[in-house]
Motif scaffolding. Structure first.
Motif, PDB file in Angstrom:
ATOM      1  N   TRP A   1       2.807  -4.360   4.577  1.00 21.58           N
ATOM      2  CA  TRP A   1       3.448  -3.039   4.486  1.00 21.58           C
ATOM      3  C   TRP A   1       4.949  -3.267   4.581  1.00 21.58           C
ATOM      4  CZ3 TRP A   1       0.458   0.471   2.607  1.00 21.58           C
ATOM      5  CH2 TRP A   1       0.899   1.802   2.526  1.00 21.58           C
ATOM      6  N   SER A   2       5.750  -2.315   4.113  1.00 26.19           N
ATOM      7  CA  SER A   2       7.183  -2.582   4.032  1.00 26.19           C
ATOM      8  C   SER A   2       7.999  -1.307   4.126  1.00 26.19           C
ATOM      9  CB  SER A   2       7.508  -3.292   2.711  1.00 26.19           C
ATOM     10  OG  SER A   2       7.247  -2.447   1.605  1.00 26.19           O
TER      11      SER A   2
ATOM     12  N   THR B   1      -2.541  -2.113  -0.311  1.00 21.80           N
ATOM     13  CA  THR B   1      -1.324  -2.715   0.238  1.00 21.80           C
ATOM     14  C   THR B   1      -0.073  -2.315  -0.543  1.00 21.80           C
ATOM     15  OG1 THR B   1      -1.473  -4.740  -1.114  1.00 21.80           O
ATOM     16  CG2 THR B   1      -2.669  -4.720   0.977  1.00 21.80           C
TER      17      THR B   1
ATOM     18  N   TYR C   1      -4.513  -0.750   5.868  1.00 17.14           N
ATOM     19  CA  TYR C   1      -3.051  -0.855   5.839  1.00 17.14           C
ATOM     20  C   TYR C   1      -2.516  -0.895   7.252  1.00 17.14           C
ATOM     21  CZ  TYR C   1      -3.658   4.295   6.102  1.00 17.14           C
ATOM     22  OH  TYR C   1      -4.053   5.579   6.440  1.00 17.14           O
TER      23      TYR C   1
ATOM     24  N   GLY D   1       1.585  -0.418   9.496  1.00 21.22           N
ATOM     25  CA  GLY D   1       2.759   0.442   9.409  1.00 21.22           C
ATOM     26  C   GLY D   1       4.060  -0.265   9.715  1.00 21.22           C
TER      27      GLY D   1
ATOM     28  N   ASP E   1       1.168   5.565  -2.613  1.00 20.96           N
ATOM     29  CA  ASP E   1       2.156   5.713  -1.548  1.00 20.96           C
ATOM     30  C   ASP E   1       3.333   6.510  -2.100  1.00 20.96           C
ATOM     31  OD1 ASP E   1       3.432   5.383   0.927  1.00 20.96           O
ATOM     32  OD2 ASP E   1       4.433   3.544   0.277  1.00 20.96           O
TER      33      ASP E   1
ATOM     34  N   GLN F   1      -2.584  -8.004   3.618  1.00 14.73           N
ATOM     35  CA  GLN F   1      -2.462  -6.647   4.161  1.00 14.73           C
ATOM     36  C   GLN F   1      -1.034  -6.352   4.611  1.00 14.73           C
ATOM     37  OE1 GLN F   1      -5.991  -5.042   6.118  1.00 14.73           O
ATOM     38  NE2 GLN F   1      -4.691  -4.083   7.652  1.00 14.73           N
TER      39      GLN F   1
ATOM     40  N   TRP G   1       3.313  -5.623  -2.380  1.00 15.69           N
ATOM     41  CA  TRP G   1       1.851  -5.668  -2.394  1.00 15.69           C
ATOM     42  C   TRP G   1       1.405  -7.112  -2.138  1.00 15.69           C
ATOM     43  CZ3 TRP G   1       4.952  -5.485  -6.655  1.00 15.69           C
ATOM     44  CH2 TRP G   1       4.758  -6.423  -7.673  1.00 15.69           C
TER      45      TRP G   1
ATOM     46  N   TYR H   1       3.071  -8.467   7.652  1.00 17.11           N
ATOM     47  CA  TYR H   1       1.778  -8.818   7.067  1.00 17.11           C
ATOM     48  C   TYR H   1       0.991  -9.673   8.046  1.00 17.11           C
ATOM     49  CZ  TYR H   1       4.914 -12.716   6.004  1.00 17.11           C
ATOM     50  OH  TYR H   1       5.864 -13.712   6.094  1.00 17.11           O
TER      51      TYR H   1
ATOM     52  N   THR I   1       3.100  -0.494  -1.372  1.00 16.87           N
ATOM     53  CA  THR I   1       4.071   0.273  -0.596  1.00 16.87           C
ATOM     54  C   THR I   1       5.327   0.478  -1.426  1.00 16.87           C
ATOM     55  OG1 THR I   1       3.381  -1.168   1.226  1.00 16.87           O
ATOM     56  CG2 THR I   1       5.073   0.456   1.699  1.00 16.87           C
TER      57      THR I   1
END
Length: 608
Positions: free
Chosen positions: A496-497, A421, A569, A571, A337, A494, A436, A510, A423
């Motif tokens: 994301w941030s 995962t 993933y 968003g 990422d 799973q 993660w 998540y 980010t």
């Protein structure tokens, strides 16, 4: 121009025939014989239990893997059998949406102060999953999103837009598919959607193009000029008629060999007006190669996505942290990422497996300063360790909730690769945040690698983050966002941030099984964690249930066409008000009874 493909009934035809009540005859599925790229063929054979994994090789992304399963008939066999069962006939009997409307199949769910708005607008009974979201820095009401999308068969990349802050959406499949690959034909499929905005409000989208019966694969980019807002995409090549053209595409990578395979690309753009590299567009991705390794590669465009002249391996070498199978190379990687700091520095985080131990991995970090030529590998930093990634959750067995030969969190049958995962985000003060998911806190032996029968809950899977206040020179201790003391013994996965620009909040979304009986039944929700003062010694944590109701577990018994793949993933993006904007794959049906995968969006306000 097109080669004849050795493929069976595609997913498009499958669903249409099932809905029409036609019987489908199961067909044989010889995976390795029908897949032209040898790396893809091997990865598929491993996923089907026909070949062993080679050492600690990284997994192939879900979008490509499930396309190969469709193209070789694996999924069609399962779906054809299911369509003839009472459950299958009942589930599909309500799938028609011939309601006379022309604006697409809109939907929204409401509850406990939240609105979940359907993003993809097609009316088919087909999969949309694996999402990105990006807010236009020039106009925050203009948002683009994207997902893996099967509406026209196999897996493609779909993209969406909103001009009213996510209240309503339009969607499309971009014109990638007139691009002729090096084997002189166009691609069968696209996976791993990605998107970015530059400082002038130009939008960019990309994906991995690939084939079933040949080795060709590519990474390509299209553009939507400022003012179009992602409502349509066109060639990035400059010229008076640019917006009317869909060729040439921006070509990031283009390979015709059977032993090179691009995967899991993500893109970012330098949208910082004061940066010396303002409006450069960057891409990182995994490159599986003939020696069974998968280093992270990088390329850049300095002319609005039109040209990507050089790709360079950036995952590097560090004998102190990368010790397996030999000390030095950090080349068993996945899930990179990239992000750009306010001064133009490029930061990249990714998962790495060059350490001994089944399921034992690590999160690594590299950067390239704004003053350097980042197409020169020597200008990238030596990889540094952010934290451990303990991915020891089980490889599931067969059965109704099974996930044979792939890691999952039973009773869910979805692939749950922690590698994708990872980010990274950066605030205006160049503080870095990496998040993660992993399995380190699990204490139930029945939810571990090697568990009898493929494992069973409870599965204590958690979400973590670390931060750096010195540009990645040092990293904080790893912090658990979803501790057992707060959430109990259950799975959060799973993630994301994104950090807010002022650094006051880190938003992490998540999948979450701690509501109701989801840990034992496999239903899921989306939760947003709002971490205030995330780089302080004592951050505060607040949690918002985003989904208005739990999403049903999607299994081979209730939807074999889509079962097993919820994307790799999801968003998250943040706005100038410090709110979070989230997209995810949702399995709640809006017609019939069968769970199905669509993309939903919600805005979560800070302090909510």
């Amino acid at each position: 121009m097109r080669k004849a493909l050795i493929c069976l009934v595609p997913i498009t035809a499958l669903v249409l025939l099932v809905v029409a009540g036609a019987a489908l005859a199961p067909q044989s599925a010889n995976s390795s014989a029908q897949v032209g790229n040898k790396i893809y063929a091997h990865k598929l054979a491993v996923a089907l239990g026909k070949e062993p994994a080679r050492g600690k090789e990284m997994p192939l992304s879900s979008g490509i893997l499930y396309t190969l399963m469709e193209g070789t008939g694996v999924i069609n066999q399962r779906a054809a059998k299911w369509a003839q069962t009472p459950q299958g006939r009942a589930a599909l009997s309500g799938s028609s949406l011939s309601n006379g409307k022309t604006e697409g199949c809109q939907n929204a769910f409401y509850g406990h102060g939240m609105t979940n708005t359907r993003v993809n607008q097609d009316c088919s009974f087909r999969r949309q999953a694996e999402e990105i979201i990006q807010i236009n820095p020039s106009d925050e009401r203009n948002i683009i999103a994207g997902q893996n999308d099967s509406r026209i068969g196999f897996n493609h990349c779909g993209y969406d837009w909103s001009f009213n802050g996510g209240t309503s959406w339009g969607d499309q499949l971009p014109p990638f598919f007139q691009f002729v690959q090096l084997d002189n034909h166009t691609a069968d499929a696209c996976s791993d959607p990605t998107g970015a905005w530059d400082s002038h409000g130009n939008a960019y989208v990309g994906g991995v193009l690939f084939d079933i019966a040949s080795g060709a694969n590519s990474v390509v980019v299209m553009k939507s000029n400022a003012g179009n807002g992602g409502a349509f995409y066109h060639s990035p090549a400059p010229g008076a008629f640019q917006a009317y053209l869909d060729t040439p595409v921006g070509v990031v990578a283009n390979d015709d060999g059977e032993l090179v395979a691009s995967d899991k690309e993500l893109m970012t753009a330098d949208s910082n007006p004061s940066s010396p590299k303002r409006d450069n567009v960057y891409m990182t991705w995994t490159l599986f190669n003939a020696d069974n390794h998968s280093p992270i590669n990088f390329s850049q465009s300095t002319d609005g996505g039109a040209h990507w002249p050089t790709r360079v391996e950036i995952s590097g070498s560090n004998a102190a942290i990368c010790t397996f199978p030999v000390a030095g190379p950090c080349n068993d990687d996945q899930g990179s990422d990239p992000v750009v700091g306010p001064d133009g520095t490029i930061y990249v985080a990714f998962a790495n497996g060059n350490i001994p131990g089944a399921g034992i991995q690590q999160v690594l970090f590299v950067k390239c300063p704004a003053s350097a030529d980042c197409t020169n590998a020597a200008n990238w930093s030596v990889p540094a360790k952010v934290g451990d990634m303990i991915s020891t959750h089980p490889v599931g067995g067969s059965g109704q909730h099974g996930c044979p030969n792939r890691q999952c969190l039973p009773p869910n049958g979805y692939r749950a690769p922690d590698e994708t995962t990872v980010t990274i985000s950066v605030d205006r003060n160049s503080k870095l945040y990496v998040t993660w998911a992993d399995h380190r806190n699990n204490t139930n032996a029945n939810c571990e690698l090697g568990a009898a029968g493929g494992g069973s809950p409870p599965c204590d899977h958690d979400i973590f983050y670390a931060y750096s206040a010195d540009g990645g020179g040092t990293w904080s201790a790893t912090r658990d966002i979803t501790p057992r003391s707060t959430f109990g013994e259950n799975a959060q996965w799973q993630s994301w941030s994104e950090v807010t620009n002022d650094g006051s909040r880190l938003w992490v979304a998540y999948y979450d099984r701690h509501y109701g009986n989801c840990e034992t039944t496999g239903c899921n929700d989306i939760t947003a964690a709002e971490i205030t003062n995330p780089a302080s010694a004592s951050p505060s944590y607040a949690y918002q249930r985003v989904t208005t109701a739990s999403m049903p577990n999607l299994t081979p018994a209730n939807n074999p066409v889509q079962a097993g793949f919820l994307g790799d993933y999801m968003g998250v993006d943040t706005d100038s008000h410090n709110d979070a904007h989230i997209v995810w794959a949702d399995t709640r049906p809006i017609r019939g009874t069968a769970p199905e995968e669509d993309v939903y969006y919600s805005e979560v306000h800070h302090g909510q």
